[in-house]
Write a protein that holds these residues in place. Sequence first.
Motif, PDB file in Angstrom:
ATOM      1  N   GLY A  35     -16.950  10.780 -16.585  1.00 28.44           N
ATOM      2  CA  GLY A  35     -18.124  10.233 -16.133  1.00 28.44           C
ATOM      3  C   GLY A  35     -18.083   9.448 -14.566  1.00 28.44           C
ATOM      4  O   GLY A  35     -18.926   8.782 -14.084  1.00 28.44           O
ATOM      5  N   ASP A  36     -16.611   9.245 -14.128  1.00 26.12           N
ATOM      6  CA  ASP A  36     -16.411   8.571 -13.023  1.00 26.12           C
ATOM      7  C   ASP A  36     -16.829   9.777 -11.701  1.00 26.12           C
ATOM      8  O   ASP A  36     -16.592  10.938 -11.779  1.00 26.12           O
ATOM      9  N   ARG A  37     -17.342   9.354 -10.576  1.00 27.94           N
ATOM     10  CA  ARG A  37     -17.468  10.080  -9.674  1.00 27.94           C
ATOM     11  C   ARG A  37     -16.203  10.969  -9.144  1.00 27.94           C
ATOM     12  O   ARG A  37     -16.458  12.014  -8.612  1.00 27.94           O
ATOM     13  N   TYR A  38     -15.139  10.374  -8.998  1.00 29.97           N
ATOM     14  CA  TYR A  38     -13.804  11.157  -8.566  1.00 29.97           C
ATOM     15  C   TYR A  38     -13.603  12.312  -9.839  1.00 29.97           C
ATOM     16  O   TYR A  38     -13.001  13.277  -9.385  1.00 29.97           O
ATOM     17  N   PHE A  39     -13.842  11.885 -11.007  1.00 31.01           N
ATOM     18  CA  PHE A  39     -13.549  12.760 -12.079  1.00 31.01           C
ATOM     19  C   PHE A  39     -14.404  14.305 -11.856  1.00 31.01           C
ATOM     20  O   PHE A  39     -13.938  15.339 -11.914  1.00 31.01           O
ATOM     21  N   GLN A  41     -15.544  15.216  -9.001  1.00 35.59           N
ATOM     22  CA  GLN A  41     -14.976  15.798  -7.665  1.00 35.59           C
ATOM     23  C   GLN A  41     -16.185  15.752  -6.628  1.00 35.59           C
ATOM     24  O   GLN A  41     -16.136  16.044  -5.664  1.00 35.59           O
ATOM     25  N   THR A  42     -16.960  14.686  -6.864  1.00 38.91           N
ATOM     26  CA  THR A  42     -18.047  14.376  -6.103  1.00 38.91           C
ATOM     27  C   THR A  42     -17.525  13.123  -5.119  1.00 38.91           C
ATOM     28  O   THR A  42     -18.304  12.972  -4.046  1.00 38.91           O
ATOM     29  N   GLY A  43     -16.528  12.445  -5.453  1.00 40.07           N
ATOM     30  CA  GLY A  43     -16.041  11.454  -4.633  1.00 40.07           C
ATOM     31  C   GLY A  43     -15.373  11.712  -3.466  1.00 40.07           C
ATOM     32  O   GLY A  43     -14.791  12.669  -3.185  1.00 40.07           O
ATOM     33  N   LYS A  44     -15.619  10.960  -2.367  1.00 39.22           N
ATOM     34  CA  LYS A  44     -15.213  11.083  -1.031  1.00 39.22           C
ATOM     35  C   LYS A  44     -13.727  10.648  -0.801  1.00 39.22           C
ATOM     36  O   LYS A  44     -13.066  11.485   0.318  1.00 39.22           O
ATOM     37  N   ASN A  45     -12.952  10.058  -1.512  1.00 37.19           N
ATOM     38  CA  ASN A  45     -11.866   9.270  -1.250  1.00 37.19           C
ATOM     39  C   ASN A  45     -10.780  10.211  -2.126  1.00 37.19           C
ATOM     40  O   ASN A  45      -9.930   9.651  -2.411  1.00 37.19           O
ATOM     41  N   ARG A  46     -10.777  11.354  -2.537  1.00 37.90           N
ATOM     42  CA  ARG A  46      -9.826  12.270  -3.243  1.00 37.90           C
ATOM     43  C   ARG A  46      -8.665  12.173  -2.243  1.00 37.90           C
ATOM     44  O   ARG A  46      -8.980  13.195  -1.010  1.00 37.90           O
ATOM     45  N   PRO A  53      -1.243  12.327  -5.775  1.00 34.52           N
ATOM     46  CA  PRO A  53      -2.877  12.261  -5.740  1.00 34.52           C
ATOM     47  C   PRO A  53      -3.111  10.495  -6.285  1.00 34.52           C
ATOM     48  O   PRO A  53      -2.062  10.112  -7.026  1.00 34.52           O
ATOM     49  N   ASP A  54      -3.556   9.826  -5.528  1.00 30.91           N
ATOM     50  CA  ASP A  54      -3.816   8.306  -5.830  1.00 30.91           C
ATOM     51  C   ASP A  54      -5.440   7.905  -6.133  1.00 30.91           C
ATOM     52  O   ASP A  54      -5.535   6.660  -6.406  1.00 30.91           O
ATOM     53  N   TRP A  55      -6.249   8.916  -6.581  1.00 26.76           N
ATOM     54  CA  TRP A  55      -7.392   8.451  -6.745  1.00 26.76           C
ATOM     55  C   TRP A  55      -7.833   8.577  -8.158  1.00 26.76           C
ATOM     56  O   TRP A  55      -9.286   8.452  -8.449  1.00 26.76           O
ATOM     57  N   GLU A  56      -7.204   8.978  -9.133  1.00 25.89           N
ATOM     58  CA  GLU A  56      -7.255   9.092 -10.345  1.00 25.89           C
ATOM     59  C   GLU A  56      -8.128   7.660 -11.095  1.00 25.89           C
ATOM     60  O   GLU A  56      -8.900   7.794 -12.099  1.00 25.89           O
ATOM     61  N   PRO A 129      -8.797 -10.667   6.217  1.00 24.49           N
ATOM     62  CA  PRO A 129      -7.253 -10.346   5.354  1.00 24.49           C
ATOM     63  C   PRO A 129      -7.004 -11.058   4.015  1.00 24.49           C
ATOM     64  O   PRO A 129      -5.883 -10.716   3.542  1.00 24.49           O
ATOM     65  N   GLU A 130      -8.067 -11.895   3.567  1.00 29.22           N
ATOM     66  CA  GLU A 130      -7.839 -12.540   2.067  1.00 29.22           C
ATOM     67  C   GLU A 130      -7.205 -11.743   1.135  1.00 29.22           C
ATOM     68  O   GLU A 130      -6.413 -12.127   0.317  1.00 29.22           O
ATOM     69  N   LEU A 131      -7.621 -10.435   0.960  1.00 28.41           N
ATOM     70  CA  LEU A 131      -7.064  -9.803  -0.431  1.00 28.41           C
ATOM     71  C   LEU A 131      -6.178  -8.606   0.116  1.00 28.41           C
ATOM     72  O   LEU A 131      -5.829  -7.870  -0.913  1.00 28.41           O
ATOM     73  N   VAL A 132      -5.584  -8.523   1.384  1.00 36.21           N
ATOM     74  CA  VAL A 132      -4.648  -7.682   1.564  1.00 36.21           C
ATOM     75  C   VAL A 132      -3.671  -7.902   0.807  1.00 36.21           C
ATOM     76  O   VAL A 132      -3.056  -8.871   0.716  1.00 36.21           O
ATOM     77  N   GLY A 133      -3.077  -6.809   0.235  1.00 36.64           N
ATOM     78  CA  GLY A 133      -1.701  -7.023  -0.747  1.00 36.64           C
ATOM     79  C   GLY A 133      -2.164  -7.602  -2.167  1.00 36.64           C
ATOM     80  O   GLY A 133      -1.426  -7.738  -2.910  1.00 36.64           O
ATOM     81  N   LYS A 134      -3.566  -7.745  -2.183  1.00 39.86           N
ATOM     82  CA  LYS A 134      -3.606  -8.290  -3.797  1.00 39.86           C
ATOM     83  C   LYS A 134      -5.002  -7.480  -4.025  1.00 39.86           C
ATOM     84  O   LYS A 134      -5.553  -7.990  -5.220  1.00 39.86           O
ATOM     85  N   GLY A 135      -5.496  -6.339  -3.280  1.00 41.72           N
ATOM     86  CA  GLY A 135      -6.524  -5.536  -3.900  1.00 41.72           C
ATOM     87  C   GLY A 135      -6.265  -4.717  -5.090  1.00 41.72           C
ATOM     88  O   GLY A 135      -7.560  -4.278  -5.585  1.00 41.72           O
ATOM     89  N   GLY A 136      -5.100  -4.619  -5.501  1.00 38.84           N
ATOM     90  CA  GLY A 136      -5.131  -3.672  -6.857  1.00 38.84           C
ATOM     91  C   GLY A 136      -4.081  -2.445  -6.721  1.00 38.84           C
ATOM     92  O   GLY A 136      -3.461  -2.654  -5.856  1.00 38.84           O
ATOM     93  N   LEU A 137      -4.342  -1.753  -7.524  1.00 37.41           N
ATOM     94  CA  LEU A 137      -3.227  -0.649  -7.579  1.00 37.41           C
ATOM     95  C   LEU A 137      -4.111   0.845  -7.886  1.00 37.41           C
ATOM     96  O   LEU A 137      -4.940   0.771  -8.476  1.00 37.41           O
ATOM     97  N   ARG A 138      -3.668   1.941  -7.136  1.00 38.70           N
ATOM     98  CA  ARG A 138      -4.018   3.176  -7.348  1.00 38.70           C
ATOM     99  C   ARG A 138      -2.963   4.059  -8.318  1.00 38.70           C
ATOM    100  O   ARG A 138      -1.826   3.807  -8.037  1.00 38.70           O
ATOM    101  N   ALA A 139      -3.453   4.432  -9.349  1.00 39.00           N
ATOM    102  CA  ALA A 139      -2.602   5.184 -10.223  1.00 39.00           C
ATOM    103  C   ALA A 139      -2.920   6.444 -10.532  1.00 39.00           C
ATOM    104  O   ALA A 139      -4.314   6.932 -10.521  1.00 39.00           O
TER     105      ALA A 139
END
Length: 159
Positions: A35-39, A41-46, A53-56, A129-139
């Motif tokens: 149901g996600d746009r990357y699933f 394959q319409t997502g732009k940032n694959r 791969p870091d978009w899942e 830059p407030e959230l640089v290094g704190k924006g999360g994880l791509r897995a």
Amino acid sequence: MSVANILGIYVAPAKGAGVIGHQKVSLRAGKGIEGDRYFSQTGKNRSNYKGQPDWEITLIESEVIEAFNQEKGHSFHDSDFRRNLVTQGIRLNDLVGRFFTINNVSFYGVQLCEPCASLQRRLAVSILPELVGKGGLRAQIRGNGVIGVGDQLTPVEKI
């Protein structure tokens, strides 16, 4: 060690669409969240990072969102940050290059998910830059299954 939990699950069905909260989602290895746009394959940032791969799936710490809101006087909802999973009780930066599980589904932390100018425009406040290094994880999603709000996230010591 404290218990790490999933507090929120969010999916955007199309590029630019708002995110929709879910109590449970189905995951497919190498594809993402159904149901996600990357699933679809319409997502732009694959993309790939060092051949991985870091978009899942993307994650962000609720503690980072709370601290940002408190320090800057904002009241953004967890979903406003447009990450798929909102966690509590774990430092996601420590999962880069590591395996972890949620409800017996295996994941691999590929790289940090840094905030982008697009998110900054959407929120209409400074996050860089407030959230640089704190924006999360791509897995990567390494197994099929269902995860839900309240499930525990557990780092895997060794495979």
